[in-house]
Write a protein that holds these residues in place. Structure first.
Motif, PDB file in Angstrom:
ATOM      1  N   VAL A  21       0.799  -1.212   0.000  1.00  0.00           N
ATOM      2  CA  VAL A  21       0.000   0.000   0.000  1.00  0.00           C
ATOM      3  C   VAL A  21       0.835   1.267   0.000  1.00  0.00           C
ATOM      4  CG1 VAL A  21      -1.912  -1.111   1.123  1.00  0.00           C
ATOM      5  CG2 VAL A  21      -0.149  -0.018   2.496  1.00  0.00           C
TER       6      VAL A  21
ATOM      7  N   LEU B 110     -12.418  -3.656  19.369  1.00  0.00           N
ATOM      8  CA  LEU B 110     -13.313  -2.895  18.503  1.00  0.00           C
ATOM      9  C   LEU B 110     -13.061  -1.398  18.610  1.00  0.00           C
ATOM     10  CD1 LEU B 110     -16.604  -4.820  19.289  1.00  0.00           C
ATOM     11  CD2 LEU B 110     -14.947  -5.249  17.477  1.00  0.00           C
ATOM     12  N   PRO B 111     -13.182  -0.683  17.491  1.00  0.00           N
ATOM     13  CA  PRO B 111     -13.091   0.773  17.569  1.00  0.00           C
ATOM     14  C   PRO B 111     -14.172   1.307  18.513  1.00  0.00           C
ATOM     15  CG  PRO B 111     -13.062   0.065  15.280  1.00  0.00           C
ATOM     16  CD  PRO B 111     -13.364  -1.150  16.102  1.00  0.00           C
ATOM     17  N   MET B 112     -13.811   2.286  19.329  1.00  0.00           N
ATOM     18  CA  MET B 112     -14.764   2.848  20.288  1.00  0.00           C
ATOM     19  C   MET B 112     -16.006   3.404  19.596  1.00  0.00           C
ATOM     20  SD  MET B 112     -14.603   2.532  23.399  1.00  0.00           S
ATOM     21  CE  MET B 112     -13.760   2.601  24.951  1.00  0.00           C
ATOM     22  N   VAL B 113     -15.844   3.888  18.365  1.00  0.00           N
ATOM     23  CA  VAL B 113     -17.004   4.429  17.651  1.00  0.00           C
ATOM     24  C   VAL B 113     -18.004   3.312  17.358  1.00  0.00           C
ATOM     25  CG1 VAL B 113     -17.773   5.522  15.540  1.00  0.00           C
ATOM     26  CG2 VAL B 113     -15.683   6.291  16.638  1.00  0.00           C
ATOM     27  N   VAL B 114     -17.482   2.143  16.991  1.00  0.00           N
ATOM     28  CA  VAL B 114     -18.353   1.006  16.741  1.00  0.00           C
ATOM     29  C   VAL B 114     -19.092   0.646  18.032  1.00  0.00           C
ATOM     30  CG1 VAL B 114     -18.372  -1.441  16.156  1.00  0.00           C
ATOM     31  CG2 VAL B 114     -16.924   0.122  14.872  1.00  0.00           C
ATOM     32  N   VAL B 117     -21.799   3.309  18.751  1.00  0.00           N
ATOM     33  CA  VAL B 117     -23.005   3.199  17.914  1.00  0.00           C
ATOM     34  C   VAL B 117     -23.825   1.992  18.361  1.00  0.00           C
ATOM     35  CG1 VAL B 117     -23.841   2.794  15.573  1.00  0.00           C
ATOM     36  CG2 VAL B 117     -21.960   4.373  15.942  1.00  0.00           C
ATOM     37  N   ASP B 227     -14.411   9.529  22.535  1.00  0.00           N
ATOM     38  CA  ASP B 227     -15.178   8.847  21.495  1.00  0.00           C
ATOM     39  C   ASP B 227     -16.603   8.502  21.936  1.00  0.00           C
ATOM     40  OD1 ASP B 227     -12.572   8.950  20.741  1.00  0.00           O
ATOM     41  OD2 ASP B 227     -12.427   6.882  20.048  1.00  0.00           O
TER      42      ASP B 227
ATOM     43  N   ALA C  77      -6.452   0.308   6.459  1.00  0.00           N
ATOM     44  CA  ALA C  77      -5.320  -0.595   6.269  1.00  0.00           C
ATOM     45  C   ALA C  77      -4.090   0.178   5.794  1.00  0.00           C
ATOM     46  CB  ALA C  77      -5.683  -1.683   5.258  1.00  0.00           C
ATOM     47  N   TRP C 210      -5.764   1.739  14.024  1.00  0.00           N
ATOM     48  CA  TRP C 210      -7.002   1.241  13.415  1.00  0.00           C
ATOM     49  C   TRP C 210      -8.221   1.880  14.070  1.00  0.00           C
ATOM     50  CZ3 TRP C 210      -7.364  -1.885   9.199  1.00  0.00           C
ATOM     51  CH2 TRP C 210      -8.601  -2.452   8.913  1.00  0.00           C
ATOM     52  N   ASN C 211      -8.128   2.113  15.383  1.00  0.00           N
ATOM     53  CA  ASN C 211      -9.297   2.564  16.130  1.00  0.00           C
ATOM     54  C   ASN C 211      -9.330   4.063  16.411  1.00  0.00           C
ATOM     55  OD1 ASN C 211     -10.015  -0.091  16.181  1.00  0.00           O
ATOM     56  ND2 ASN C 211      -9.390  -0.453  18.290  1.00  0.00           N
ATOM     57  N   PHE C 213      -9.911   7.915  16.585  1.00  0.00           N
ATOM     58  CA  PHE C 213     -11.110   8.611  16.130  1.00  0.00           C
ATOM     59  C   PHE C 213     -10.984  10.131  16.102  1.00  0.00           C
ATOM     60  CE2 PHE C 213     -15.274  10.486  17.465  1.00  0.00           C
ATOM     61  CZ  PHE C 213     -15.872  10.413  16.228  1.00  0.00           C
ATOM     62  N   LEU C 217     -11.500  12.406  12.858  1.00  0.00           N
ATOM     63  CA  LEU C 217     -12.711  13.226  12.747  1.00  0.00           C
ATOM     64  C   LEU C 217     -12.370  14.651  12.331  1.00  0.00           C
ATOM     65  CD1 LEU C 217     -15.844  13.568  13.508  1.00  0.00           C
ATOM     66  CD2 LEU C 217     -14.989  14.419  15.676  1.00  0.00           C
ATOM     67  N   LEU C 225     -11.319   9.217   1.873  1.00  0.00           N
ATOM     68  CA  LEU C 225     -10.110   8.996   2.678  1.00  0.00           C
ATOM     69  C   LEU C 225     -10.438   8.613   4.119  1.00  0.00           C
ATOM     70  CD1 LEU C 225      -7.937  11.987   1.428  1.00  0.00           C
ATOM     71  CD2 LEU C 225      -7.751   9.592   0.784  1.00  0.00           C
ATOM     72  N   LYS C 226     -11.722   8.529   4.431  1.00  0.00           N
ATOM     73  CA  LYS C 226     -12.090   8.260   5.824  1.00  0.00           C
ATOM     74  C   LYS C 226     -11.703   6.848   6.238  1.00  0.00           C
ATOM     75  CE  LYS C 226     -15.654  11.638   6.581  1.00  0.00           C
ATOM     76  NZ  LYS C 226     -17.007  12.017   6.218  1.00  0.00           N
ATOM     77  N   ILE C 228     -12.179   3.616   9.195  1.00  0.00           N
ATOM     78  CA  ILE C 228     -13.382   2.932   9.658  1.00  0.00           C
ATOM     79  C   ILE C 228     -14.165   3.715  10.724  1.00  0.00           C
ATOM     80  CG2 ILE C 228     -14.131   0.921  10.992  1.00  0.00           C
ATOM     81  CD1 ILE C 228     -12.472  -0.797   9.170  1.00  0.00           C
ATOM     82  N   PRO C 229     -13.507   4.231  11.778  1.00  0.00           N
ATOM     83  CA  PRO C 229     -14.327   4.929  12.793  1.00  0.00           C
ATOM     84  C   PRO C 229     -15.110   6.116  12.230  1.00  0.00           C
ATOM     85  CG  PRO C 229     -12.177   4.420  13.684  1.00  0.00           C
ATOM     86  CD  PRO C 229     -12.112   4.095  12.224  1.00  0.00           C
ATOM     87  N   LEU C 232     -17.736   4.942   9.626  1.00  0.00           N
ATOM     88  CA  LEU C 232     -18.957   4.386  10.224  1.00  0.00           C
ATOM     89  C   LEU C 232     -19.851   5.509  10.738  1.00  0.00           C
ATOM     90  CD1 LEU C 232     -20.558   1.859  11.208  1.00  0.00           C
ATOM     91  CD2 LEU C 232     -19.570   2.361  13.435  1.00  0.00           C
ATOM     92  N   LEU C 233     -19.225   6.536  11.295  1.00  0.00           N
ATOM     93  CA  LEU C 233     -20.011   7.654  11.812  1.00  0.00           C
ATOM     94  C   LEU C 233     -20.751   8.349  10.669  1.00  0.00           C
ATOM     95  CD1 LEU C 233     -20.469   8.949  14.581  1.00  0.00           C
ATOM     96  CD2 LEU C 233     -18.831  10.692  13.907  1.00  0.00           C
ATOM     97  N   LEU C 250     -22.365  -2.575  11.172  1.00  0.00           N
ATOM     98  CA  LEU C 250     -21.659  -2.858  12.426  1.00  0.00           C
ATOM     99  C   LEU C 250     -21.153  -4.303  12.425  1.00  0.00           C
ATOM    100  CD1 LEU C 250     -23.983  -1.206  15.101  1.00  0.00           C
ATOM    101  CD2 LEU C 250     -21.647  -0.548  14.572  1.00  0.00           C
ATOM    102  N   ILE C 253     -18.110  -4.826  10.194  1.00  0.00           N
ATOM    103  CA  ILE C 253     -16.872  -4.298  10.762  1.00  0.00           C
ATOM    104  C   ILE C 253     -16.404  -5.150  11.937  1.00  0.00           C
ATOM    105  CG2 ILE C 253     -15.903  -2.336  12.011  1.00  0.00           C
ATOM    106  CD1 ILE C 253     -17.821  -0.567  10.367  1.00  0.00           C
ATOM    107  N   THR C 254     -17.360  -5.599  12.735  1.00  0.00           N
ATOM    108  CA  THR C 254     -17.007  -6.269  13.986  1.00  0.00           C
ATOM    109  C   THR C 254     -16.511  -7.688  13.773  1.00  0.00           C
ATOM    110  OG1 THR C 254     -18.720  -4.971  15.050  1.00  0.00           O
ATOM    111  CG2 THR C 254     -17.907  -6.876  16.249  1.00  0.00           C
TER     112      THR C 254
END
Lengths: 422, 292, 278
Positions: A21, B110-114, B117, B227, C77, C210-211, C213, C217, C225-226, C228-229, C232-233, C250, C253-254
């Motif tokens: 990437v 898990l991402p806190m945003v997930v 929600v 978050d 990624a 990865w997580n 936020f 934001l 370019l966003k 996942i957090p 998803l929002l 959800l 992603i989970t």
């Protein structure tokens, strides 16, 4: 041993991924002739129209890519647009409300001068001249008006009212009586999703403007106070009455504006005070629901304002002064207002201000909404677009506190003044 | 040619120092600088001395936000650290139970945003899992508008935080419990001590260091929370879940009050760094005491 | 490993049952999430606990397509991969300098990174966003990669330094006597020996990137370019009332994260706890 292998596998996988990437790291997308447009989400029906216009524009202008960003409304209004304008992929065209927000954009250097294009360029003759009054700063047109949003009327569920033998309220007293009737029937009288504060805030501010009078409303909001006056206390007293009659869903604070709309769409609530965009939303969300609107019910005797007033704001699109493709942007604004596209908007229940809308066959609720605004004896501006945003949020919070029974009118107003005083 | 021994370490350090200085240290110094100005992020910057700090000192919203975050931290100390400690005690009573440790740790991934929600749905007043479960158990009287009621919203968010991190602290304590020599536990058992008293009087005192680390992580992490609050309530209802970070993000990015927001950031940083240093001091004193 | 094998006893059985109950309650939100992803909006409202009538992945496919989840995952990624790779190389090199050399300014430099361990994000992100705006990298992946590297460095440097300090001095002396250059010692000797430490650092840094936020934001508004957090929002505010679509998103992603976690649970748990405790 097994752990080691796995550890190695993780690293190997990561480095392969990283290599694969690395080439695509730089997120800045190629700069060749892309027209970027940014706005708050207009709902699914509206998005389809925008995307169709984008496709038309690309077909007519080979080599040009149209890229439309639909952002969450609240995010767009607060963090989204300012950050977007500051980024290297800044939009060439962006949605804005007329009033203090539009002036702020111009002051920050993001407003291209559209006077030429409107006088003799591609935008000439599309709109009536008087529409540009609100879009003009220091003699320059900085925004091309697109729609005039009524930001608050009282929507009601027609069959629910019929079922309970009720008629839509035209006065505040009738509103309270209707609320009592629905509460007795175990139906939520009024749904609002007020988590972000503007949804009920806009409605209650309209109510307040009817009580204190348009002049006092404008003067107080423009100056950021003082709110702790007998007039405002009287206005907030009516909010407290809504509370006493359990008019609003208990979950108001916990849910977003579109979740509030969902309560109305699902038939759980009989009324929903929100703006003209609800018609467009309903196309996808509640295609079978029969609903209509009345203007905000007249406030009781002793109110200073014009009881036929409407709350609304002219909105439109600004061209970024830093854009490299301002000509394309102007062409796009013209295409948006072509007779065919005006018809497409109308079909999605979005009624443009363009002259050709007269031939577009606007009917029913949308027509009457337009007439409501055009024919209103007085028009007040929503606090969050017409005035300082920070002040508007403080006002909304005070209104929410009274609506939720958290504070008495006097206490909420005193706290509001104190907050704005610094 | 071998590089000079005095130059070599700096060559190895250079990339790290450059990135860290440019992306963290410089903006930190600038933030302190901004805090003495009035600035909207675009136009002219006016030096205002300590005005922003004076304002912060008198700002009831800022004070309330610190109060909220302290309540939140206190709740998470119970829901994350204490619950994690008890769970670790239960799973370490006998070997095995790997399935439980694996399961409870899952939300950390898990991402806190997930998480936010998902839990906003769990708390949803119309179809939420929690109110539905209460009704199914005949406890409809306990139903609440969890995120819309100022008396429970903060606690509701703390519970989500506990859901995520209880397993994390359980793992830390579990690893620490495994270091406790088994002959000490056996000896206590031979003396007739029950499992509970072994847990309380033998095992927990033996892992005091790990508990200290956990408390520090929970406190400093709590001050930086954002978050869950931003997604679930955005400070509401009636400001009851406004914490310093949601307040300062709103001040800077919504109200374009960069100077005042920076002052808030400096105050928050001072609190977090003080907690960290106080803890380090405590550790130093303890190791000295132990060495004596 | 056999000494502590206790017999099954009634209290132990009770504890196991208790733990099972806790685990079920604990997992219920996620099970409910997947269940709801197969239901219609109306079924979600009317019968919140009923099993779905059929398992139909249509909603998942729609969520994947209209929600751009693939794009968000790819962005995550890319940002995570580049940040973690950079953290590993830069931190290992800095740790090597701290561990193998004594030089003037060493403790000052070490102190700077120690400060980095304590500093919250809030202490610098305001000015960072203005800086990024000035140099025009807002809304590019660099706006996330650069701060993620910088945020990950202090802990990575410290952990790797601990690993390097534990290696026997003789190894390095032998290499020097063989005439290896410093760079060669770092690349061919230290890096391979550091592998377990690098794996730990990779795991907790990857999860943090990865997580993340707040910066995502504030710095990324362009939907393409966003990560996942924030993706998803954006998705959840656009389809806020299409609940089954949201539950599908959800779930999409989970579930992969839970699968990865179950497969690599030991490494991940070790990596994350080591990353926060040391």
């Amino acid at each position: 041993m097994r752990t080691h292998h796995r550890g190695r596998a993780v690293i190997a996988a990561l480095s392969v991924a990283a290599l694969a990437v690395a080439s695509s790291v730089s997120g800045a997308v190629a700069q060749d002739r892309t027209l970027r447009i940014a706005m708050g989400s207009p709902g699914e029906a509206g998005i389809r129209v925008w995307e169709a216009i984008g496709a038309q524009f690309e077909a007519a202008n080979p080599g040009v890519t149209v890229d439309i960003e639909f952002m969450d409304d609240d995010l767009y209004q607060t963090i989204g647009l300012p950050q977007l304008l500051a980024s290297p992929n800044a939009p060439d065209i962006y949605f804005e409300w007329t009033g203090s927000r539009m002036a702020q954009r111009a002051a920050d250097g993001y407003a291209a001068d559209l006077t030429e294009a409107v006088a003799s360029g591609p935008l000439a003759g599309l709109l009536d001249d008087e529409l540009f009054a609100a879009a003009t700063l220091d003699g320059k047109i900085v925004l091309f008006p697109h729609t005039a949003d009524v930001t608050n009327v009282l929507w009601y569920n027609v069959p629910l009212f019929a079922e309970h033998g009720l008629t839509p309220p035209t006065t505040f007293e009738e509103l309270l009586a209707v609320c009592d009737a629905f509460v007795a029937a175990d139906i939520i009288p009024i749904a609002t999703g007020n988590k972000d504060l503007w949804a009920a805030g806009n409605w209650l501010s309209h109510m307040a403007s009817r009580v204190v009078g348009e002049d006092v409303y404008d003067a107080t909001l423009a100056a950021g106070g003082p709110f702790n006056t007998p007039e405002w206390e009287q206005a907030f007293g009516y909010i407290a009455q809504l509370r006493e009659h359990s008019c609003v869903n208990e979950s108001a604070n916990a849910i977003a504006d579109n979740e509030g709309a969902q309560l109305f769409f699902q038939g759980s609530a009989a009324m929903h005070p929100i703006g003209s965009w609800l018609v467009s939303w309903a196309i996808d969300e509640a295609p079978d629901l029969e609903f209509d609107f009345v203007n905000l019910p007249a406030m009781p005797e002793g109110s200073a304002g014009d009881q036929g007033s409407a709350i609304g704001v002219e909105t439109g699109y600004m061209v970024n002064a830093n854009s490299q493709v301002q000509d394309l942007a102007v062409e796009f604004l013209a295409l948006m207002n072509s007779p065919e596209n005006v018809k497409a908007y109308v079909a999605a229940e979005i009624v443009p201000l363009a002259r050709s809308v007269a031939d577009a066959g606007v009917d029913g609720r949308s027509l009457r909404l337009g007439e409501l605004l055009a024919g209103a004896p007085a028009v007040v501006l929503p606090p969050d677009t017409g005035y300082d945003l920070e002040m508007a949020n403080a006002l909304y919070a005070a209104e929410a506190a009274v609506l939720g029974g958290q504070a008495t009118p006097a206490a909420a107003l005193a706290a509001l003044d104190q907050q704005l005083a610094r | 040619m071998r590089p000079d021994r005095r130059v070599a370490p700096w060559l190895f350090l250079a990339p790290g120092l450059v990135v860290f200085s440019v992306a963290v240290l410089l903006p930190m110094v600038l933030t302190v600088g901004f805090s003495f100005t009035e600035w909207n992020g675009f136009g002219a910057m006016t030096f205002v001395g300590l005005d922003n700090y004076v304002r912060a000192f008198h700002d009831t919203f800022l004070r309330a936000s610190f109060l909220h975050v302290i309540v939140y931290i206190a709740a998470t100390l119970v829901l994350e650290v204490l619950v994690g400690l008890c769970l670790a005690g239960l799973v370490s009573m006998r070997r095995g139970r790997l399935w439980f440790r694996v399961a409870i740790f899952t939300p950390v991934m898990l991402p806190m945003v997930v998480v936010a929600v998902l839990w906003a749905f769990v708390y949803n007043p119309d179809f939420g899992l929690l109110n539905g479960a209460l009704e199914a158990m005949g406890l409809a009287g306990l139903q609440r508008i969890w995120l819309g009621d100022p008396s429970v919203a903060l606690l509701a968010i703390s519970v989500v935080s506990g859901w995520v991190y209880a397993g994390f602290y359980m793992m830390i304590f579990y690893a620490a419990f495994r270091q406790v020599p088994s002959d000490i536990i056996e000896a206590a058992r031979l003396d007739g001590a029950g499992e509970w008293s072994i847990f309380r009087r033998v095992k927990v005192p033996m892992i005091r260091g790990a508990v200290g680390v956990a408390v520090l992580l929970c406190v400093t992490g709590g001050f930086q929370g954002f978050d869950l609050f931003f997604v679930m309530t955005n400070g509401g209802p009636y400001g009851s879940t406004e914490i310093p970070t949601t307040l300062l993000v709103r001040t800077v990015f919504r109200h374009a009050d960069v100077g005042y927001g920076s002052a808030m950031a400096v105050v928050l940083t001072a609190v977090v760094v003080t907690c960290g240093l106080a803890y380090a001091q405590l550790q130093v004193r303890r190791t000295r005491g132990a060495a004596r | 490993m056999s000494g502590a094998r206790a017999r099954w006893s009634f209290p132990q059985l009770l504890v196991t049952l208790g733990l099972l109950l806790i685990a079920v309650v604990f997992f219920f939100p996620m099970i409910w999430m997947v269940m709801n992803s197969f239901k219609t909006n109306q079924a979600i409202f009317r019968t919140p606990f009923a099993l779905p009538e059929s398992i139909d992945f249509d909603r998942w496919i729609k969520a994947w397509e209209v929600g751009h989840i693939g794009q968000y995952a790819l962005n995550s990624a890319i940002v995570t991969g580049v940040s973690v790779a950079a953290i590993l190389v830069i931190a290992a090199s800095a740790a090597f300098a701290f561990s193998r050399y004594r030089f003037p300014g060493r403790s000052l430099a070490l102190g700077l990174f120690a400060l980095g361990l304590l500093l919250p994000l809030q202490s610098y992100f305001i000015a960072q966003s203005t800086m990024f705006r000035q140099v025009g990298i807002l809304d590019t992946r660099w706006a996330l990669i650069i701060p993620y590297i910088a945020m990950g460095l202090p802990l990575a440097v410290y952990l790797l330094k601990v690993y390097l300090d534990a290696l026997p001095e003789e190894l390095f002396e032998a290499a020097h006597i063989d005439g290896a250059s410093d760079l060669r010692v770092f690349g061919s000797l230290a890096m391979p020996l550091l592998r377990p430490g690098l794996a730990t650092v990779a795991i907790f840094s990857a999860l943090a990137c990865w997580n993340e936020f707040l910066l995502a934001l504030l710095y990324i508004q362009d939907d393409r370019l966003k990560t996942i957090p924030t993706g998803l929002l954006a998705f959840s505010s656009r389809y806020v009332t299409d609940y089954s679509l949201l539950f599908s998103a959800l779930s999409i992603i989970t579930i992969p994260m839970v699968v990865i976690y179950v497969v690599f649970n030991r490494q991940i748990v070790e990596g994350i706890t080591a990353g926060s405790v040391k």
